[in-house]
Design a protein around this motif. Structure first.
Motif: not given
Length: 355
Positions: A263-276
């Motif tokens: 996974x370390x070589x994957x270039x893109x976005x990662x799941x972060x915080x969610x705010x409602x």
């Protein structure tokens, strides 16, 4: 209350499902005297507390400052032209008109007489979308990559004169331009009629905005699931606006380190915080009426102008043309007040160009 201290005199044209909602709001609107309704069917048992007349001339005789036009789209033009000819301001339900030519004639009629007129694109007053627009304007999402809308549910039996493009998709066309501050430059669409009615009841469309953002619209009257969703994706995450519940949620991109080599070589976005977000939730129709009342009273309240309503009809016409011809339609820019800044931008006259 008008500048002279008297209440504004307002009338209503049309007592369908939406017309009755307008009547409810007008009946209790501060600074407004709701004086009458025009509907060919006559008085529904006197429940409104105001006269219901069968002829438009009888409503005009009551001395209106403005009228709300909630009759079928097919008669928006003749009703609007009659109001303009009598010097009456108008809030016209969306879409502004059945065709681009009809919409242009309405723009000319009200502008040439210096009358306040607006279009009832009610999604602009939804708390979730108003908050979303403010956040995009502040560049909280960074660059906008894509806008995806989903608007589906059962067939509304109140609709008989137009299909989903003019009735439902005009919501999405207007709100997309408004929240992003960008015009459509192209659209490709497919429609279908699966319910045996003369107009289309399903739409899938892909478009592009002037800044390069990609747009997707899914609209139908074929689903038992009622859905009203707008998702805006950018380089800092995505916003999800549910306009049924007026909720706005932010899903952030995150950079999370990992020891997993694959996974370390994957270039893109990662799941972060969610705010409602916690939002004050006032009824959109009431807000729309308050702002239009203020506009008639001479205040700069930021209503949806007829020219913005015309632009939405132009894009809807391009959608229908694309679906009919199986082609991507380029949509040339027109002179329309910018949906974010509220000032005119000058382009060549609007036109549809088949690619």
């Amino acid at each position: 209350m008008s500048a002279g201290g008297r209440k504004l005199r307002a009338g209503l044209i049309g007592l369908g499902a939406m017309g009755r909602n307008h009547a409810r709001v007008l009946s209790g609107l501060d600074g407004v005297d709701f004086v009458g309704v025009h509907d060919p069917a006559g008085d529904p048992g006197g429940l409104l507390g105001v006269p219901v007349v069968a002829e438009l001339a009888d409503l005009l005789a009551l001395g209106l400052d403005y009228a709300v036009v909630a009759c079928p789209t097919a008669v928006h033009e003749p009703v609007g032209l009659e109001l303009a000819a009598h010097g009456v301001c108008a809030l016209i339900e969306k879409p502004l008109a059945l065709s681009v030519d009809e919409a242009r004639r309405l723009v000319e009629a009200f502008e040439s007489r210096g009358l306040v007129a607006g279009v009832g694109h009610i999604e602009r007053y939804n708390p979730a979308l108003r908050s979303l627009r403010t956040r995009l304007e502040a560049a909280e999402l960074g660059e906008v990559f894509q806008v995806v809308t989903r608007r589906q549910g059962p067939y509304p039996h109140r609709i008989s004169d137009v299909g989903v493009v003019l009735d439902l998709a005009t919501h999405d066309i207007d709100l997309t331009s408004w929240v992003t501050g960008q015009e459509y430059v192209s659209i490709a669409a497919r429609t279908a009629s699966r319910s045996g009615r003369p107009h289309e009841d399903m739409l899938a469309a892909v478009g592009q905005l002037a800044d390069g953002a990609v747009v997707n619209h899914l609209v139908n009257w074929l689903s038992p699931l009622k859905e009203r969703s707008t998702v805006v994706t950018g380089d800092r995450g995505c916003y999800v606006a549910d306009t049924l519940t007026a909720d706005l949620t932010f899903y952030a991109n995150a950079a999370i380190s990992t020891e997993w080599e694959a996974l370390r070589t994957f270039v893109g976005v990662s799941q972060g915080d969610m705010i409602r977000y916690a939002l004050p939730k006032r009824e959109p129709l009431l807000v729309e009426h308050e702002l239009f009342r203020d506009a008639v009273d001479g205040k700069d309240s930021g209503i949806v102008s007829l020219r913005e309503g015309l632009r939405t009809v132009e894009v809807a016409a391009a959608v229908l043309s694309s679906a009919r011809d199986g082609a991507t339609m380029r949509i040339s820019a027109s002179e329309v007040p910018h949906p974010r800044r509220g000032t005119p931008v000058h382009f060549a006259p609007g036109a549809l160009v088949d690619e």
